[in-house]
Design an enzyme around this catalytic site. Structure first.
Site, PDB file in Angstrom:
ATOM      1  N   LYS A 276       0.855  -1.191   0.000  1.00  0.00           N
ATOM      2  CA  LYS A 276       0.000   0.000   0.000  1.00  0.00           C
ATOM      3  C   LYS A 276       0.888   1.237   0.000  1.00  0.00           C
ATOM      4  O   LYS A 276       1.797   1.354   0.812  1.00  0.00           O
ATOM      5  CB  LYS A 276      -0.869   0.033   1.263  1.00  0.00           C
ATOM      6  CG  LYS A 276      -2.017  -0.955   1.261  1.00  0.00           C
ATOM      7  CD  LYS A 276      -2.854  -0.795   2.520  1.00  0.00           C
ATOM      8  CE  LYS A 276      -3.905  -1.891   2.645  1.00  0.00           C
ATOM      9  NZ  LYS A 276      -4.989  -1.807   1.664  1.00  0.00           N
ATOM     10  N   ARG A 350     -10.081 -11.793   2.489  1.00  0.00           N
ATOM     11  CA  ARG A 350     -10.947 -12.855   1.961  1.00  0.00           C
ATOM     12  C   ARG A 350     -10.247 -14.209   1.984  1.00  0.00           C
ATOM     13  O   ARG A 350     -10.897 -15.245   2.049  1.00  0.00           O
ATOM     14  CB  ARG A 350     -11.408 -12.468   0.543  1.00  0.00           C
ATOM     15  CG  ARG A 350     -10.295 -12.298  -0.442  1.00  0.00           C
ATOM     16  CD  ARG A 350     -10.730 -11.501  -1.673  1.00  0.00           C
ATOM     17  NE  ARG A 350     -10.949 -10.082  -1.366  1.00  0.00           N
ATOM     18  CZ  ARG A 350     -11.404  -9.197  -2.241  1.00  0.00           C
ATOM     19  NH1 ARG A 350     -11.710  -9.570  -3.475  1.00  0.00           N
ATOM     20  NH2 ARG A 350     -11.576  -7.931  -1.896  1.00  0.00           N
TER      21      ARG A 350
HETATM   22  N1  BES Z   1      -7.995  -4.124   4.794  1.00  0.00           N
HETATM   23  C1  BES Z   1      -8.167  -3.726   3.439  1.00  0.00           C
HETATM   24  C2  BES Z   1      -9.458  -2.954   3.250  1.00  0.00           C
HETATM   25  C3  BES Z   1      -9.430  -1.544   3.751  1.00  0.00           C
HETATM   26  C4  BES Z   1      -8.854  -0.549   2.985  1.00  0.00           C
HETATM   27  C5  BES Z   1      -9.987  -1.232   4.964  1.00  0.00           C
HETATM   28  C6  BES Z   1      -8.843   0.746   3.442  1.00  0.00           C
HETATM   29  C7  BES Z   1      -9.966   0.074   5.432  1.00  0.00           C
HETATM   30  C8  BES Z   1      -9.403   1.067   4.667  1.00  0.00           C
HETATM   31  C9  BES Z   1      -8.215  -4.940   2.545  1.00  0.00           C
HETATM   32  O1  BES Z   1      -7.375  -5.978   2.916  1.00  0.00           O
HETATM   33  C10 BES Z   1      -7.746  -4.487   1.205  1.00  0.00           C
HETATM   34  O2  BES Z   1      -6.620  -4.089   1.083  1.00  0.00           O
HETATM   35  N2  BES Z   1      -8.632  -4.552   0.213  1.00  0.00           N
HETATM   36  C11 BES Z   1      -8.328  -4.148  -1.105  1.00  0.00           C
HETATM   37  C12 BES Z   1      -8.930  -5.148  -2.060  1.00  0.00           C
HETATM   38  C13 BES Z   1      -8.475  -4.973  -3.487  1.00  0.00           C
HETATM   39  C14 BES Z   1      -7.017  -5.332  -3.620  1.00  0.00           C
HETATM   40  C15 BES Z   1      -9.333  -5.864  -4.355  1.00  0.00           C
HETATM   41  C16 BES Z   1      -8.915  -2.758  -1.324  1.00  0.00           C
HETATM   42  O3  BES Z   1     -10.028  -2.496  -0.861  1.00  0.00           O
HETATM   43  O4  BES Z   1      -8.246  -1.936  -1.932  1.00  0.00           O
HETATM   44 MN    MN Z   2      -5.390  -5.679   2.149  1.00  0.00          MN
END
Ligand code: BES
Ligand code: MN
Ligand code: ZN
Length: 496
Positions: A276, A350
């Site tokens: 990230k 997931r």
């Molecule tokens: N934990 C994150 C989701 C999240 C993002 C929660 C920002 C709170 C704030 C999750 O693991 C994630 O990174 N999801 C990705 C999925 C994508 C790669 C399909 C997302 O939402 O960007």
């Molecule tokens: Mn994630």
């Protein structure tokens, strides 16, 4: 330093006999009449109202120095009576409590009669007022070492009534729920260098001991033996080794199928090799919000002796970068034998849920509920206002909606149409972990999870956005919100 505790009580006493720092009186807009009981304060209050200094608008607060047994009379505007409901009551009490605390008040009284009417009954109002005070006043001060004396706290809140009713049940319910919610906040706010999978697992063991719950904690070796390939894959880049926690509460006949509650517990989500970027990597300690809500909900159900059987399962791990990290293109095998092609290591929630869901589905529970900070897309869907959920079962989704109404935690249902399944087809494995189109993020996440719950009625609750608050407002305090604790408690309170 000892933690400041606020206690709430209900007292039957005449207004003239009260001795307190502040007395809160609610007024509806354009209905500023004062009843007989106010004769002692009538002059002070009515001059304010006459001079039009106070109109009873929603959000309006006027503090009048009375210099009697009650030092300050606080006029609290409730807005138009036709639009008044438990949500207005809750947010108003949350806001006023914060304001009084920040002004240095240590104790105040609330005149119950002025906050209820024919629609809003006293017992439920006592419950909502208690909850609003206890969660509205929350602060996370654990890591402050300076200026501790400047941290303010309310010690005593008194709800004044002229009713002979006993409100112990309502006080008990709200204080247990508030404690569960605030402890969830404490843990989610705790930094990721402290709150590791091991740390959370040993806390779960402690809870289990206190409330005689059954608790099993599986370590990395055991998780590997159990063939939970997805949890192992996500966890393998971290020095903080994974845990799988299973907690069981029996409040009903042991032959009754349990409710299964699954909570995502990623103690820090760096994104893995799909790292990230700043600022998205900030706050990723909140990725354990589902796990901590689940753990505290089962504790609260045990404390309140709800007549249900409940099993909580939380996969706990850290998603990190390392030479040993799992990679895009890897294929992992989930607990149920399905192979998953990794297209993005940041869609890790997931994956660990796939193992936990298929594990708990084997127990054939009555329903499965999962709570997960699964997507950033939840922000685009409903913002900070509401939590999206999806379900395979109409009856279960009705239960969630009913609990939402009662608990005041807003949720909104999204569809699980089969059309979305095409986007997760993999060329080389049974399924891939993201849709490369980047479409309908919340629904695609749920569509992935649907593969792991067999035929058990299931609901997925995506708290990706609502787990965290950027503001101090109403019952919210900046930081972790304790999302779904109130919702789950209302749902389990009236199960069946
Ligand atoms: N934990 C994150 C989701 C999240 C993002 C929660 C920002 C709170 C704030 C999750 O693991 C994630 O990174 N999801 C990705 C999925 C994508 C790669 C399909 C997302 O939402 O960007
Ligand atoms: Mn994630
Ligand atoms: Zn995550």
């Amino acid at each position: 330093m000892e933690k400041a505790t606020t206690s709430v009580r209900v007292l039957k006493v005449e207004l003239t006999k009260i001795k307190d720092n502040d007395l809160l009186i609610g007024f509806f807009k354009e209905k500023l009449r004062l009843g007989n009981e106010f004769r002692e304060f009538e002059n002070i209050i009515s001059s304010y109202i006459k001079d039009n200094d106070f109109k009873g608008e929603k959000g309006e607060v006027k503090s009048i120095y009375a210099n009697k047994n009650v030092k300050n009379i606080v006029l609290v505007g409730l807005g138009e009576e036709e639009r008044y409901n438990f949500e207005v009551l809750t947010n108003t009490i949350g806001d006023v409590s914060k304001r009084l605390r920040d002004n240095g008040t240590q104790s105040f009284s609330i005149y119950l009669n002025s906050f209820i009417n024919s629609k809003l009954k006293g017992d439920e109002a006592v419950e909502k007022i208690t909850l609003a005070c206890l969660i509205g006043l929350y602060k996370f001060t654990e890591y402050k070492t300076k200026d501790m004396d400047k941290i303010k706290a309310i010690k005593q809140i008194t709800i004044l009534t002229n009713s002979n009713k006993n409100f112990d049940r309502e006080l008990k319910y709200s204080s247990v729920v508030a404690e569960a919610l605030n402890k969830t906040r404490d843990f989610v706010n705790t930094p990721p260098n402290i709150a590791t999978p091991e740390y959370i697992a040993s806390y779960a063991k402690e809870i289990a001991k206190n409330y005689s719950l059954k608790c099993s904690v599986f370590d990395e070796k055991q998780i590997e033996k159990m063939k939970m390939g997805c949890l192992i894959g996500v966890a393998q880049g971290s020095v903080n080794k994974p845990r799988l926690v299973v907690l069981e509460y029996h409040g009903n006949d042991k032959k009754q199928k349990p409710i299964a509650l699954v909570g995502k517990g990623v103690t820090f989500d760096s994104g893995g090799l799909n790292l990230k970027p700043y600022p998205y990597i900030l706050n990723m300690k909140d990725d354990k919000g589902g796990a901590l809500a689940s753990i505290h909900v089962i504790e609260a159900c045990a404390r309140l002796k709800f007549p249900i059987n409940l099993v909580v399962i939380t996969p706990l791990c850290e998603n990190m970068i390392d030479a040993t990290s799992f990679r895009p293109d890897d294929i992992l095998t989930a607990y149920n034998g399905m192979t998953v092609e990794i297209k993005n290591t940041d869609a890790e929630g997931r994956l660990i849920l796939a193992d936990a869901l298929s594990y708990v589905a084997e127990l054939k529970p009555e329903v499965i509920i999962d709570i997960a900070t699964l997507t950033g897309a939840s922000m685009i869907t409903l913002g900070y206002v509401a939590t999206p959920f999806l379900s395979t079962d109409e009856k279960l989704s009705q239960k969630v909606k009913a609990a939402s109404q009662k608990s005041l935690e807003k949720v909104w249902e999204l569809p699980l149409w089969p059309e979305f399944e095409d986007n997760l087809k993999s060329d080389v494995a049974d399924i891939k972990n993201i849709s490369e189109e980047g479409d309908a993020g919340v629904i695609i996440g749920a569509t992935f999870l649907k593969n792991f719950v067999n035929d058990v009625p299931w609901v997925h609750i995506d708290i990706g956005t609502t787990v965290w608050s950027k503001v101090d407002k109403g019952i919210l305090t900046k930081g972790a919100t304790g999302a779904t604790v109130r919702l789950m408690m209302e749902m389990f309170r009236e199960w069946r």
